[in-house]
Scaffold this motif. Sequence first.
Motif, PDB file in Angstrom:
ATOM      1  N   UNK A   5       0.624  -1.184  -0.008  1.00 17.84           N
ATOM      2  CA  UNK A   5      -0.094   0.106   0.070  1.00 17.84           C
ATOM      3  C   UNK A   5       0.645   1.165   0.018  1.00 17.84           C
ATOM      4  N   UNK A   6       1.884   1.093  -0.396  1.00 14.42           N
ATOM      5  CA  UNK A   6       2.908   2.351  -0.449  1.00 14.42           C
ATOM      6  C   UNK A   6       2.484   3.495  -1.638  1.00 14.42           C
ATOM      7  N   UNK A   7       2.070   3.080  -2.538  1.00 14.58           N
ATOM      8  CA  UNK A   7       1.568   3.622  -3.739  1.00 14.58           C
ATOM      9  C   UNK A   7       2.981   3.715  -4.523  1.00 14.58           C
ATOM     10  N   UNK A   8       3.012   4.472  -5.622  1.00 11.25           N
ATOM     11  CA  UNK A   8       4.079   4.625  -6.643  1.00 11.25           C
ATOM     12  C   UNK A   8       5.219   5.283  -5.676  1.00 11.25           C
ATOM     13  N   UNK A   9       6.559   5.081  -6.249  1.00 14.26           N
ATOM     14  CA  UNK A   9       7.631   5.850  -5.770  1.00 14.26           C
ATOM     15  C   UNK A   9       8.609   5.775  -6.819  1.00 14.26           C
ATOM     16  N   UNK A  10       9.508   6.545  -6.952  1.00 13.18           N
ATOM     17  CA  UNK A  10      11.044   6.518  -7.414  1.00 13.18           C
ATOM     18  C   UNK A  10      12.355   6.723  -6.847  1.00 13.18           C
ATOM     19  N   UNK A  11      13.284   6.259  -6.851  1.00 11.96           N
ATOM     20  CA  UNK A  11      14.521   6.240  -6.314  1.00 11.96           C
ATOM     21  C   UNK A  11      15.503   7.226  -7.088  1.00 11.96           C
ATOM     22  N   UNK A  12      16.060   8.225  -6.488  1.00 10.10           N
ATOM     23  CA  UNK A  12      16.863   8.994  -7.334  1.00 10.10           C
ATOM     24  C   UNK A  12      18.426   8.724  -6.552  1.00 10.10           C
ATOM     25  N   UNK A  24       2.490  10.101   2.747  1.00  8.03           N
ATOM     26  CA  UNK A  24       1.858   9.703   3.825  1.00  8.03           C
ATOM     27  C   UNK A  24       1.914   8.035   3.667  1.00  8.03           C
ATOM     28  N   UNK A  25       1.260   7.449   2.620  1.00  8.46           N
ATOM     29  CA  UNK A  25       1.140   6.209   2.612  1.00  8.46           C
ATOM     30  C   UNK A  25       2.454   5.596   2.475  1.00  8.46           C
ATOM     31  N   UNK A  26       3.610   6.168   1.735  1.00  4.27           N
ATOM     32  CA  UNK A  26       4.924   5.558   1.727  1.00  4.27           C
ATOM     33  C   UNK A  26       5.523   5.553   3.292  1.00  4.27           C
ATOM     34  N   UNK A  28      13.930   2.389   8.342  1.00  2.84           N
ATOM     35  CA  UNK A  28      14.652   3.677   8.681  1.00  2.84           C
ATOM     36  C   UNK A  28      15.332   4.238   7.372  1.00  2.84           C
ATOM     37  N   UNK A  29      16.042   3.525   6.456  1.00  2.00           N
ATOM     38  CA  UNK A  29      16.952   4.138   5.466  1.00  2.00           C
ATOM     39  C   UNK A  29      15.924   4.657   4.657  1.00  2.00           C
ATOM     40  N   UNK A  30      14.595   3.985   4.186  1.00  2.00           N
ATOM     41  CA  UNK A  30      13.708   4.289   3.316  1.00  2.00           C
ATOM     42  C   UNK A  30      12.897   5.701   3.699  1.00  2.00           C
ATOM     43  N   UNK A  31      12.631   5.974   4.935  1.00  2.00           N
ATOM     44  CA  UNK A  31      11.962   6.774   5.460  1.00  2.00           C
ATOM     45  C   UNK A  31      13.067   7.971   5.614  1.00  2.00           C
ATOM     46  N   UNK A  32      14.188   7.754   5.689  1.00  2.00           N
ATOM     47  CA  UNK A  32      15.596   8.934   5.923  1.00  2.00           C
ATOM     48  C   UNK A  32      15.589   9.543   4.469  1.00  2.00           C
TER      49      UNK A  32
END
Length: 230
Positions: free
Chosen positions: A67-74, A132-134, A142-146
């Motif tokens: 349930x995070x919904x879409x995301x991209x990593x830079x 918020x979903x993420x 922790x690393x993802x949120x950071x």
Amino acid sequence: MPMMVRARRFSTLATTLAIVVACTNARCAHAQRKGGKQDTSYGEVIITEISYEQASPEDALVTEIAGSDDWVELYNPSKTLTVNLTGFALTDLTARKLKKARPEKVAKHLFVLPENTVIAPKSFAVIARDEMAFREAYAEREVAIGALVRGSFRFGLSAKGETIRILDRSNATVFELKYDDKGTWPNTREAGHSLELVDVRQDPNDSYSWIASSENGGTPGEVNSVAVSW
Ligand SMILES: *[C@@H]1O[C@H](CO)[C@@H](O)[C@H](O)[C@H]1NC(C)=O
Ligand SMILES: *[C@@H]1O[C@H](CO)[C@@H](O)[C@H](O)[C@H]1NC(C)=O
Ligand SMILES: *[C@@H]1O[C@H](CO)[C@@H](O)[C@H](O)[C@H]1NC(C)=O
């Protein structure tokens, strides 16, 4: 920080074996072949992971992340330079549409990175469609949120593939890639795996540069689970 994480990620025998096993396939061999020769820089900021299809909250009991919904990593591939992405933008509009489309449409399809979006050398930032979903989905990581940038990009990432771009403050394209879900592109659908770049020196438009994350939910903010060379 990503280096520490990498040490953890590579520490268990099971993970090591998984990587070795993954590297016997064509995709990985291709990556190693190209990775060994190439030292191409695809820009000061690149997209290294894409999540366009997540596990749904109903699957939350069997999958860790849902349930995070879409995301991209830079990712900032520089060894020494910090990149300042304040005022840069993520968009799925073409340059033509960016100029011609109605302002409301442009506003929906252009996410301007907030004040103080900086990425240290060899580090990551994550931008989410729904911040918020993420935060909820990755609360234990922790690393993802950071690495998460404030704000939500609102427009979705198509599960059928599309072109996404990063624009600088003058709207010039600094990075562009077109991903897909067909042909030789990895299938990320089951249990919500992400698309992970195998090697940062590889052409991000090439389907063979990507693999489905070995982990459900991928590895936002850290070195990819399938990384061959980083
Ligand atoms: C990043 O760039 C923005 C816009 O030019 C500037 O206001 C800000 O001070 C810069 N931040 C850092 C940490 O360099
Ligand atoms: C970039 O494009 C957006 C959307 O069309 C526009 O609002 C903005 O003024 C442009 N910025 C520059 C520096 O041209
Ligand atoms: C990906 O392909 C597009 C379209 O051909 C091109 O404009 C873009 O520069 C390519 N991206 C990279 C990172 O080479």
